[in-house]
Scaffold this motif. Structure first.
Motif, PDB file in Angstrom:
ATOM      1  N   GLY A 234       0.835  -1.173   0.030  1.00 45.23           N
ATOM      2  CA  GLY A 234      -0.005   0.059   0.148  1.00 45.23           C
ATOM      3  C   GLY A 234       0.825   1.307   0.036  1.00 45.23           C
ATOM      4  N   THR A 235       2.066   1.315  -0.513  1.00 48.77           N
ATOM      5  CA  THR A 235       2.784   2.515  -0.377  1.00 48.77           C
ATOM      6  C   THR A 235       2.601   3.056  -1.864  1.00 48.77           C
ATOM      7  N   SER A 236       3.078   4.330  -1.938  1.00 53.07           N
ATOM      8  CA  SER A 236       2.955   4.939  -3.179  1.00 53.07           C
ATOM      9  C   SER A 236       4.345   5.531  -3.844  1.00 53.07           C
TER      10      SER A 236
ATOM     11  N   THR C  63       1.762  14.636   9.029  1.00 52.97           N
ATOM     12  CA  THR C  63       2.503  13.673   9.377  1.00 52.97           C
ATOM     13  C   THR C  63       3.727  14.349   9.912  1.00 52.97           C
ATOM     14  N   GLU C  64       3.767  15.085  10.810  1.00 57.44           N
ATOM     15  CA  GLU C  64       5.164  15.622  11.614  1.00 57.44           C
ATOM     16  C   GLU C  64       5.911  14.527  12.170  1.00 57.44           C
ATOM     17  N   ILE C  65       7.281  14.783  12.480  1.00 63.20           N
ATOM     18  CA  ILE C  65       7.763  13.878  13.012  1.00 63.20           C
ATOM     19  C   ILE C  65       8.231  14.503  14.543  1.00 63.20           C
ATOM     20  N   TYR C 126       0.481   7.794  12.663  1.00 64.17           N
ATOM     21  CA  TYR C 126       0.420   7.577  11.087  1.00 64.17           C
ATOM     22  C   TYR C 126       1.076   6.349  10.805  1.00 64.17           C
ATOM     23  N   GLY C 127       0.792   5.686   9.702  1.00 60.97           N
ATOM     24  CA  GLY C 127       1.556   4.532   9.354  1.00 60.97           C
ATOM     25  C   GLY C 127       2.103   4.476   8.169  1.00 60.97           C
ATOM     26  N   SER C 134       5.539   9.470   4.775  1.00 58.78           N
ATOM     27  CA  SER C 134       5.352   8.254   5.791  1.00 58.78           C
ATOM     28  C   SER C 134       5.914   7.030   4.987  1.00 58.78           C
ATOM     29  N   ASN C 135       5.799   6.588   3.746  1.00 62.07           N
ATOM     30  CA  ASN C 135       6.114   5.614   3.171  1.00 62.07           C
ATOM     31  C   ASN C 135       7.582   5.591   3.116  1.00 62.07           C
TER      32      ASN C 135
END
Ligand code: HEA
Ligand code: HEA
Ligand code: CUA
Ligand code: CU
Lengths: 544, 326, 203
Positions: A234-236, C63-65, C126-127, C134-135
């Protein structure tokens, strides 16, 4: 971690005769570099037949403009796996894994590779790679070309595509492990009497190849891991709808896969440098130039990858930079070609089958290289990119180059490997059929591409049918050409005339031991007393 | 042989090789018809390379054949050849000559590339869509000017732009081209026409804004010698001047799925008046809503159907085609 | 033409040479392999940097870190690289006890690092699949975490083997050295990773 030393403890305290290896030893985790070399060669050749059979189906489909023999999706699966098998399961393991493993220790006077267990591991990793590729056909087969550009590769045949990725990752890991083994073996394990400049040129070629594999393969792995995540988790990374950049994949892919074409030709260049002097009975011309041009090709080869992306999302400066860098590769390659021709000049050429294939290679590689140069210029490549002109180019360098080189090597070292001579007349029939078949199949493809036929199509404009029929006939001639070789190899392996230790009167170290060599290669390690190519140095002696 | 001095031989061979190479370079008919201004540039360049390539080929192969004959082992001769293992001046020579050739070719390609317009893609990017607009295929409408600028910053346009003499000028005609599995859709932004075929006037400076809806495609007109990938998420353009009225194939050159081979259409180059007629006719149709469907899925067609467009181009009768696909 | 290479006739000398020629190449083998591994990370880094330079906002708003925890983790990991070196020094002085002590501490630090990483993952909100950032974030840190885990296993392996009397000593410590080199590698990769993922968000 593999243990570095192979000693008497591992294979018995004496140096037993090869009779000790029974046939079933070839199906085990054997650490002897010669066994591993044969394992690579035989399995690679098997995959060559599989990939070749796929090519024959493709050519049969292309005999007519409509898509009538196989389903177009299946056609794509065939072409994808044809390309993949030929590259990752035939040329790379055959030339590097097969000849490299068999010959490098013998040529430098070592008893084995630096890491024998790692070596065996590297071979056995290619087995799942093969199984995954074959298995992927049960899921429709990967269908997005051997380049697997997203987004197409993200949306077609997901399971098969994932299997394809895992297969390439396996093959890549194997190639990295093999590469590091070669580098350390060549660097550290030469007999003391052998300096860098006394090393046979094949070892130089394998060294250069290994450095290239070591630095470029992991980048491909990175790209493929991202692709795998996109498909399955599910990544992009390469999904444009979420901001991913599809062109980034192309950069990662070609950063490896351009060097990969040199992985497929440099070992072959090494074979050429061994075969030509022996059968022309002359020293190799320009030893240092040949040795260092391999390294030059490697270094330049790392900076030309964008020439596969001239019509992609590539800014103008990149197109121009990579045009120029690509053209420059012609210079070191030319040095090699000219040196081989000069080696022929003034020789006493023996037309053995090995020599015929070597000369055939020389003739055809020049042609493929010159068409490569036309592709290297952006203005012309924009027209011919992704057409049969490219297909013609790379079959000239890959079939006319790499495959011919492997055949030359097989004819040359078969006596060493099996202890038997091959049948020469059959070898000549094989050569003639292959030479005719290659040119008949791939020469007309240049015109197809220039006139407007794109590649990777199952249905095409009927105006191209005549030329396609010629190509198809050529392909079946090639299919036929396998027969004399197979018969020859299988029959001679058990029944051929016995070969002496040095049937060609060659001077590199592998010929100083028995044919086939004993398990640790020599009872007593050889000492180099003259160069590997010291032919013709004694005043001419006339023998009966 | 002995009587003729070596320089004379070299001279003769040199002259013959040169003549043959020139002849091959400028008399081959390997390339299709030239139908765009760019094609002339590309062909000249290609032919120069054919000349050089033929010359190198003849010299190298000629030497190989000469060696094979002259230096073959004679019967009963088991001796070795000459013990020559190098010759520095000779090696320097054959390093230098190719180096000069490739540098020359490099400079020449930059020149041609510039003439074709390779350095000017995205000339007037502010007038058209942005990546955001394209990704959602929605009009720019609800973006503020600042947002548009920001999107533009991160986005460049790839492809072939205005040729040297037209740099900075707007094109005469603009067409938006969208590739999808397995069809091309051409939209004329000024008149709102949507079509499955590309119609352009002859000698006009045409600019195609190329985009892709699903996977990568590649827009190729062999007779124009121009090709540009249509890349999802990126904006590409192709600018050309068609110089010859006629109908030419538009071919998808990037593998885009099972029916990639059937993703073809045509570009029709009209004379200016014909083009205006076409424009008027289509505008009228668009108003009455009788436009034909443009996208067809080749997977639904029979063999004869999807071969039909080829047949037209190749002058093959349709009953022959039906026969072919039995 | 036979005499290209004369085998030496002194078999005794050769038998001896035969034993001498088997050097242990494992260390340079590992270093060569790590060069290759580094290029795989380099591929990921390039991807990250390219996406960063193309994005309007990186990391995007939702999606801050977090910086504090990773900074602490960094200190732990970098410190562990010094700790492990004490273990190596110890074994070279035949001090297996010292080796065990320092390696055990390193292992503990490695484990803390991994635990910290998992804690960070669970609290980010977040994932993997949330967005492009995030990826990249999870892929890079996760891939590095995997390497930390392998390094940890290597260290534990050394500890396990060191229980045997005389398994390691001043003359015999290749395994120890390899675990150390691998650990340094993991550390170096982390420093690059920390700089480009975390520190770059500050500028
Ligand atoms: C063994 C493999 C091999 C080798 C050695 C080469 C060698 C070269 N290749 Fe090829 N190539 C491939 C395998 C190989 N290639 C493959 C598989 C593809 C397709 C991938 C795909 O898309 O699926 C490809 C595609 C490919 C492309 C992309 C085409 C496209 O998709 O649009 C280009 C463009 O630059 C290119 C260029 C070159 C060049 C310049 C060389 C040079 O190295 C050639 C150098 C050799 C010579 C030039 C001849 C001898 C030299 C002389 C006689 C000296 C004098 C010469 C001059 C002065 C010119 N190749
Ligand atoms: C080393 C690499 C290599 C080799 C040796 C070959 C060999 C051949 N290739 Fe290959 N080819 C590629 C690498 C190679 N190819 C690559 C990389 C691609 C690109 C893929 C892509 O686009 O993604 C390609 C694509 C490609 C195409 C283009 C497909 C397309 O774009 O639509 C074609 C078309 O004709 C073709 C034909 C052939 C033929 C006829 C042979 C022949 O030379 C084959 C000769 C061998 C045989 C004929 C074997 C004979 C065997 C039997 C008769 C019996 C079989 C028995 C058993 C299975 C037990 N190849
Ligand atoms: Cu669209 Cu191929
Ligand atoms: Cu390339």
């Amino acid at each position: 971690m593999a243990q570095a030393n192979i000693t008497g403890e591992m294979i018995g305290n004496s140096f037993p005769h090869p009779d000790k290896w029974k046939w079933y030893h070839y199906f085990t985790f054997n650490v002897d570099h010669k066994v591993i070399g044969i394992q690579y060669l035989v399995s690679a050749f098997f995959f060559y037949l599989v990939g070749g059979a796929m090519a024959l189906v493709m050519r049969a489909e292309l005999a007519t403009p409509s898509s009538d023999l196989v389903d177009p999706n299946f056609y794509n699966a065939l072409l994808t796996n044809h390309g993949t098998i030929m590259i990752f399961l035939w040329i790379v393991p055959g030339a590097i894994g097969g000849f490299g493993n068999y010959l490098v220790p013998l040529m430098i006077g070592a008893r084995d590779m630096a890491f024998p267990k790692l070596n065996a591991l590297a071979f056995w990793i290619t087995v799942p790679a093969g199984l995954l590729i074959v298995g992927s056909f049960f899921f429709g087969g990967a269908q997005s070309g051997w380049t697997s550009y997203p987004p197409l590769s993200l949306i077609t045949a997901n399971t098969a595509q994932s299997m394809w990725i895992l297969a390439i990752v396996c093959a890549g890991t194997s190639s990295i492990l093999g590469a590091l083994n070669f580098i350390i073996t060549i660097w550290k394990m030469r007999v003391p009497s052998m300096g860098w400049n006394d090393m046979p040129l094949f070892c130089w070629a394998i060294l250069a190849t290994s450095l290239l594999a070591l630095f470029s393969t992991p980048v491909l792995a990175a790209g493929l891991v991202l692709l795998l995540f996109d498909i399955n988790f599910g990544t992009s990374f390469f999904r444009p709808e979420n901001g991913g950049d599809v062109v980034m994949y192309q950069h990662l892919f070609w950063f490896y896969s351009h060097p990969a074409v040199y992985l497929m030709i440099l070992p072959i260049f090494g074979i050429m440098s061994e075969v030509i002097p022996v059968h022309a009975r002359k020293p190799i011309f320009g030893y240092k130039a040949i040795a260092y041009s391999s390294l030059t090709i490697c270094i330049i080869g790392l900076f030309v990858w964008v020439h596969h992306m001239f019509t992609s999302g590539t800014p103008p400066w990149m197109r121009m930079f990579f045009t120029v860098s690509t053209l420059i590769v012609a210079v070191p390659t030319g040095v090699k070609i000219f040196s081989w021709v000069a080696t022929l000049w003034g020789g006493k050429i023996r037309y053995t089958s090995a020599m015929l294939f070597a000369i055939g290679l020389l003739a055809m590689f020049v042609f493929g290289g010159l068409s490569g140069v036309t592709l290297g210029t952006a203005p012309v490549d924009i027209h011919v990119h992704d057409t049969y002109y490219v297909v013609a180019h790379f079959h000239y360098v890959l079939f006319g180059g790499s495959v011919f080189g492997i055949y030359a090597g097989l004819y040359h070292w078969f006596p060493k490997i099996t202890g038997r001579m091959l049948n020469e007349p059959l070898g000549k029939v094989h050569f003639i059929l292959t030479f005719i078949g290659t040119n008949l199949t791939f020469l007309p493809m240049h015109e197809l591409g220039l006139k407007g036929m794109p590649r990777r199509v199952a249905m095409y404009d009927p105006q191209f049918q005549y030329i396609n029929i010629i190509c198809t006939i050529g392909a079946f001639v090639l299919g036929l050409s396998i027969l004399p070789f197979l018969i020859n190899a299988i029959w001679s392996w058990s029944n051929g005339p016995k070969a002496s230790g040095n049937p060609w009167n060659a001077k590199t170290l592998e010929w100083t031991t028995d044919s086939p060599p004993i398990i640790e290669n020599w009872d007593v390690l050889p000492v180099m007393t003259e160069g590997p190519y010291a032919y013709g140095e004694e005043p001419a002696e006339v023998s009966s | 042989m002995k009587q003729i001095p070596a320089p004379l031989w070299t001279l003769t061979i040199g002259v013959i090789v040169t003549l043959v190479s020139l002849w091959v370079g400028f008399n081959n008919d390997w390339l299709p018809e030239q139908a765009s201004a760019q094609s002339v540039l590309v062909d000249n360049f290609f032919n120069v390379m054919v000349v050089i390539g033929t010359a190198l080929f003849l010299v190298v192969e000629g030497t190989i054949v000469y060696c094979m004959v002259q230096f073959r082992r004679r019967k009963g001769d088991d001796t070795d050849g000459l013990a020559i293992d190098g010759n520095l001046p000779l090696e320097a020579f054959w390093t230098a000559i190719p180096a000069v050739i490739v540098i020359g070719l490099g400079i020449y390609s930059v020149q041609i590339f510039q003439d074709m317009g390779g350095f000017a893609p995205g000339d007037q990017v502010h007038e058209h869509g942005t990546r955001l607009a394209q990704a959602s295929t929605a009009p720019l409408g609800d973006l503020t000017a600042a947002e548009v600028d920001e999107a533009l910053l991160a986005q460049s346009v790839y492809g072939i732009g205005a040729p040297l003499d037209k740099e900075g000028q707007a094109a005469d005609l603009e067409v938006n081209v969208a590739g999808m599995q397995y069809a091309w859709i051409f939209t004329y932004p000024n008149s709102g026409i949507v079509d499955g075929e590309l119609h352009v006037p002859v000698n006009a400076d045409v600019k195609l804004n190329i985009s892709a809806n699903d996977v990568i495609h590649s827009f190729w007109v062999p007779q124009f010698r121009l090709k540009q990938d249509a890349i999802p998420g990126k904006e590409t353009e192709l600018r050309f001047v068609a110089t010859k009225p006629g109908t030419y194939p538009v071919v998808c050159a990037e593998l885009c799925g099972g029916y990639h081979g059937a993703m073809r259409t045509q570009v029709i180059v009209h004379s200016p008046s014909e083009f205006n007629n076409w424009l008027e006719q289509r505008t009228a149709q668009a108003e009455t809503g009788t436009a034909e469907t443009v996208a067809i899925n080749p997977a639904d067609l029979t063999d004869a159907d999807y071969l039909a467009p080829y047949g037209k181009a190749a002058g093959v009768e349709s009953h022959l085609l039906a026969h072919l696909s039995d | 033409m036979q005499g290209a290479i004369e085998p030496t006739s002194d078999t005794a000398a050769v038998a001896e040479a035969h034993h001498e020629e088997h050097h242990d190449f494992r260390v340079i083998g590992l270093i060569t392999f790590l060069c290759s591994e580094f290029l795989m990370f380099a591929g990921f880094f390039v991807i990250f940097l390219v996406y960063r330079s193309a994005a309007a906002e990186w990391p995007p708003e939702e999606t801050e870190i977090e910086l504090l925890l990773p900074a602490i983790n960094t200190i732990i990991l970098v410190a562990s690289s010094f700790v492990i070196h004490y273990g190596d020094t110890a074994v070279k002085q035949n001090n297996v006890k010292g080796l065990r002590k320092w390696y055990a501490i390193t292992a503990a630090m490695g484990a803390i690092f991994l635990a910290g990483q998992i804690y960070e993952y669970m609290n980010l909100g977040y994932g993997l699949t949330t967005n492009l950032f995030s990826n990249c974030f999870y892929l890079l840190t996760g891939f590095h975490g995997l390497h930390v885990f392998i390094g940890l296993l290597l260290i534990l392996g050394v500890l396990w083997r060191s229980r045997r009397e005389g398994h390691y000593g001043a003359e015999k410590h290749t395994g120890v050295e390899m675990a150390e080199i691998y650990w340094h590698f993991v550390d170096v990769v982390w420093i690059v990773l920390f700089s480009i993922i975390y520190l770059l968000t500050l500028v």
